[in-house]
Design a protein around this motif. Structure first.
Motif, PDB file in Angstrom:
ATOM      1  N   TYR A 184       0.860  -1.197   0.000  1.00 41.46           N
ATOM      2  CA  TYR A 184       0.000   0.000   0.000  1.00 41.46           C
ATOM      3  C   TYR A 184       0.888   1.236   0.000  1.00 41.46           C
ATOM      4  O   TYR A 184       1.861   1.298   0.753  1.00 41.46           O
ATOM      5  CB  TYR A 184      -0.902   0.005   1.239  1.00 41.46           C
ATOM      6  CG  TYR A 184      -1.906  -1.131   1.258  1.00 41.46           C
ATOM      7  CD1 TYR A 184      -3.154  -1.002   0.653  1.00 41.46           C
ATOM      8  CD2 TYR A 184      -1.602  -2.351   1.881  1.00 41.46           C
ATOM      9  CE1 TYR A 184      -4.081  -2.046   0.674  1.00 41.46           C
ATOM     10  CE2 TYR A 184      -2.518  -3.396   1.899  1.00 41.46           C
ATOM     11  CZ  TYR A 184      -3.750  -3.234   1.296  1.00 41.46           C
ATOM     12  OH  TYR A 184      -4.655  -4.268   1.308  1.00 41.46           O
ATOM     13  N   TYR A 185       0.532   2.207  -0.831  1.00 39.02           N
ATOM     14  CA  TYR A 185       1.353   3.423  -0.971  1.00 39.02           C
ATOM     15  C   TYR A 185       0.486   4.677  -0.874  1.00 39.02           C
ATOM     16  O   TYR A 185      -0.697   4.650  -1.248  1.00 39.02           O
ATOM     17  CB  TYR A 185       1.976   3.500  -2.377  1.00 39.02           C
ATOM     18  CG  TYR A 185       2.911   2.398  -2.757  1.00 39.02           C
ATOM     19  CD1 TYR A 185       2.427   1.230  -3.336  1.00 39.02           C
ATOM     20  CD2 TYR A 185       4.291   2.531  -2.578  1.00 39.02           C
ATOM     21  CE1 TYR A 185       3.297   0.216  -3.727  1.00 39.02           C
ATOM     22  CE2 TYR A 185       5.156   1.522  -2.973  1.00 39.02           C
ATOM     23  CZ  TYR A 185       4.650   0.367  -3.540  1.00 39.02           C
ATOM     24  OH  TYR A 185       5.499  -0.630  -3.924  1.00 39.02           O
ATOM     25  N   ASN A 186       1.125   5.778  -0.468  1.00 38.54           N
ATOM     26  CA  ASN A 186       0.544   7.102  -0.703  1.00 38.54           C
ATOM     27  C   ASN A 186       0.828   7.479  -2.139  1.00 38.54           C
ATOM     28  O   ASN A 186       1.916   7.159  -2.663  1.00 38.54           O
ATOM     29  CB  ASN A 186       1.219   8.146   0.195  1.00 38.54           C
ATOM     30  CG  ASN A 186       0.599   8.170   1.574  1.00 38.54           C
ATOM     31  OD1 ASN A 186      -0.599   7.939   1.732  1.00 38.54           O
ATOM     32  ND2 ASN A 186       1.424   8.435   2.574  1.00 38.54           N
ATOM     33  N   LYS A 215      -6.134   9.234  -1.712  1.00 38.07           N
ATOM     34  CA  LYS A 215      -4.854   9.358  -2.437  1.00 38.07           C
ATOM     35  C   LYS A 215      -3.887   8.214  -2.099  1.00 38.07           C
ATOM     36  O   LYS A 215      -2.734   8.414  -1.714  1.00 38.07           O
ATOM     37  CB  LYS A 215      -4.200  10.724  -2.170  1.00 38.07           C
ATOM     38  CG  LYS A 215      -4.890  11.863  -2.908  1.00 38.07           C
ATOM     39  CD  LYS A 215      -4.025  13.101  -2.995  1.00 38.07           C
ATOM     40  CE  LYS A 215      -2.953  12.963  -4.058  1.00 38.07           C
ATOM     41  NZ  LYS A 215      -1.983  14.042  -4.099  1.00 38.07           N
ATOM     42  N   LYS A 216      -4.414   7.001  -2.177  1.00 38.42           N
ATOM     43  CA  LYS A 216      -3.583   5.815  -1.946  1.00 38.42           C
ATOM     44  C   LYS A 216      -3.696   4.890  -3.156  1.00 38.42           C
ATOM     45  O   LYS A 216      -4.590   5.022  -3.996  1.00 38.42           O
ATOM     46  CB  LYS A 216      -4.048   5.076  -0.691  1.00 38.42           C
ATOM     47  CG  LYS A 216      -3.907   5.920   0.574  1.00 38.42           C
ATOM     48  CD  LYS A 216      -3.677   5.066   1.774  1.00 38.42           C
ATOM     49  CE  LYS A 216      -3.238   5.828   2.993  1.00 38.42           C
ATOM     50  NZ  LYS A 216      -3.772   7.163   3.202  1.00 38.42           N
ATOM     51  N   LEU A 260       3.662   1.986   2.490  1.00 36.33           N
ATOM     52  CA  LEU A 260       3.191   2.249   3.862  1.00 36.33           C
ATOM     53  C   LEU A 260       3.108   0.936   4.628  1.00 36.33           C
ATOM     54  O   LEU A 260       3.319   0.885   5.833  1.00 36.33           O
ATOM     55  CB  LEU A 260       1.778   2.856   3.825  1.00 36.33           C
ATOM     56  CG  LEU A 260       1.622   4.178   3.103  1.00 36.33           C
ATOM     57  CD1 LEU A 260       0.151   4.485   2.858  1.00 36.33           C
ATOM     58  CD2 LEU A 260       2.272   5.278   3.933  1.00 36.33           C
TER      59      LEU A 260
END
Ligand SMILES: Cc1cc2nc3c(=O)[nH]c(=O)nc-3n(C[C@H](O)[C@H](O)[C@H](O)COP(=O)(O)OP(=O)(O)OC[C@H]3O[C@@H](n4cnc5c(N)ncnc54)[C@H](O)[C@@H]3O)c2cc1C
Length: 367
Positions: A184-186, A215-216, A260
């Protein structure tokens, strides 16, 4: 303390909530849900097709309640069988857009609706002991208090863990040991992601990318558990270099910072043979789990949750036909699904020597 219920549901995901709302909305039965999680961690399963809206409307949840919170999904894109990315726009399905869900908020919305319909929701609550002696006796701990719930009927909606299906040693048919490694990322400022899911096959499995609300973005690698073990993708560097071997996913991956979180999820396919005359049933992943390639998980959880409520109602009216046809239809759907899944996987034949693709080249119905 002891509380008495007509129906207790174990698990407050989409299946459990759909069963509870249906019972709360359309019957006079006294219902409780036991949910162990607080919904404060990542929850897998986020892309839903437009057909979700009809099912949710049946539960009293309307489109605007969802569209303000979750991201509209406009298309599916896949480089599957070739390097070309084929885009299928949902506009042409005639049903409008699907959604990229924030699962924590989605699951919370459903449980709130269950509460509004008079269902008692114990969350977070942990199971201490379950006895089945005619009725069900379920001992739980919630908010530091021990509670004994007596129930005339029970619905297992505990997801893949399938607490009661296992306890009752139901016959199950398990297909594979598929696993998803999710990062999972921003989404960094300045990077604009199209609101679509992207699939891309590789030598040892396939990648999946989906934008998420807030915004992920999630990027997942799907393969078999034993193959994943050999690839050692658990650190950010090896994960990045493996992902950069793709053609299309790499276009986004190269702009992202450190993940994340990494999460592993079991995503094997499985169906259980459910009882017809006993005072329990199961719904959602506890009854049938599908490969995420089918995008059937959440829709199936909601529709089987709704049907399991009808099965419970049938039990109280002495009508076991609903249970009979439910149990049968789960097996029939699973067979149809296996054919469909076989069609998907055999559309990719660029790596005949790959163990992952070889395992999927055999027709499961001919084994
Ligand atoms: C990696 C991955 C990707 C997926 N992608 C998609 C997708 O894109 N689209 C799609 O439609 N589906 C997808 N799915 C499938 C989808 O997430 C599931 O099918 C769906 O969540 C099933 O709903 P459920 O209510 O049956 O189970 P869950 O959502 O698993 O809910 C079960 C609940 O039971 C609770 N529980 C478990 N044990 C206990 C216990 N002992 N006591 C109390 N509570 C308990 C859990 O905390 C959980 O909240 C995906 C699944 C995975 C794993």
């Amino acid at each position: 303390m002891t509380e008495n219920f007509d129906v207790v549901i174990i698990g407050g995901g989409p299946a459990g909530a759909a069963a509870a709302i249906t019972l709360g909305r359309y019957t006079k039965l006294k219902v409780a849900i036991i949910e162990k999680a607080e919904f404060d961690d990542y929850r897998a399963g986020e892309s839903v097709s437009p057909s979700i809206f009809t099912m949710l409307a049946y539960l009293g949840i309307e489109r605007p309640q969802l569209e303000n919170v979750h991201l509209p999904s406009y298309a599916h894109a896949a480089a599957w069988g070739s390097t070309e990315l084929i885009v299928r726009d949902l506009l042409f399905t005639g049903q409008g857009n699907g959604l990229h869900l924030d699962r924590q908020k989605f699951d919370t919305l459903l449980l709130t609706e269950a509460t509004n319909r008079g269902v008692i929701v114990y969350q977070p609550a942990s199971l201490v002991e379950i006895n089945h002696d005619g009725d069900w006796q379920i001992e739980i701990i919630t908010n530091g208090n021990e509670l004994l719930l007596n129930s005339r009927y029970l619905i297992d909606c505990s997801g893949k863990i399938a607490v009661i299906v296992k306890m009752k040693q139901c016959r199950v048919h398990k297909e594979d040991s598929l696993i998803g490694l999710y990062a999972y990322y921003n989404v960094p400022d300045g990077l604009v992601l199209e609101q679509k899911t992207v699939l891309e096959t590789t030598l040892n499995g396939w990648y999946y990318m989906t934008p998420l609300p807030g915004k992920k973005v999630a990027i997942a690698f799907i393969t078999d558990a034993d193959i994943l073990k050999g690839l050692d993708l658990n650190n950010p560097d090896s994960w990045l270099s493996h992902g950069m071997g793709t053609l299309h996913i790499a276009q986004t991956l190269r702009h992202l910072n450190t993940p994340l979180a990494f999460k592993h999820y079991a995503i094997h396919s499985r169906v259980a043979l459910l009882p017809v005359k006993d005072n329990w049933t199961a719904a959602g992943d506890a009854a049938t789990c599908y490969d995420p390639i089918s995008s059937m998980g959440i829709g199936n959880a909601i529709s089987s949750g709704i049907t399991s409520a009808r099965v419970a109602e049938g039990f109280f009216n002495g009508n076991f036909e609903v249970a009979q046809s439910y149990s049968r239809s789960l097996l029939d759907h699973f067979e149809t699904y296996l054919k469909m899944r076989h069609g998907f996987y055999t559309a990719e034949n660029r790596w005949p020597d790959s163990l992952f693709w070889q395992r999927r080249s055999k027709n499961p119905l001919e084994r």
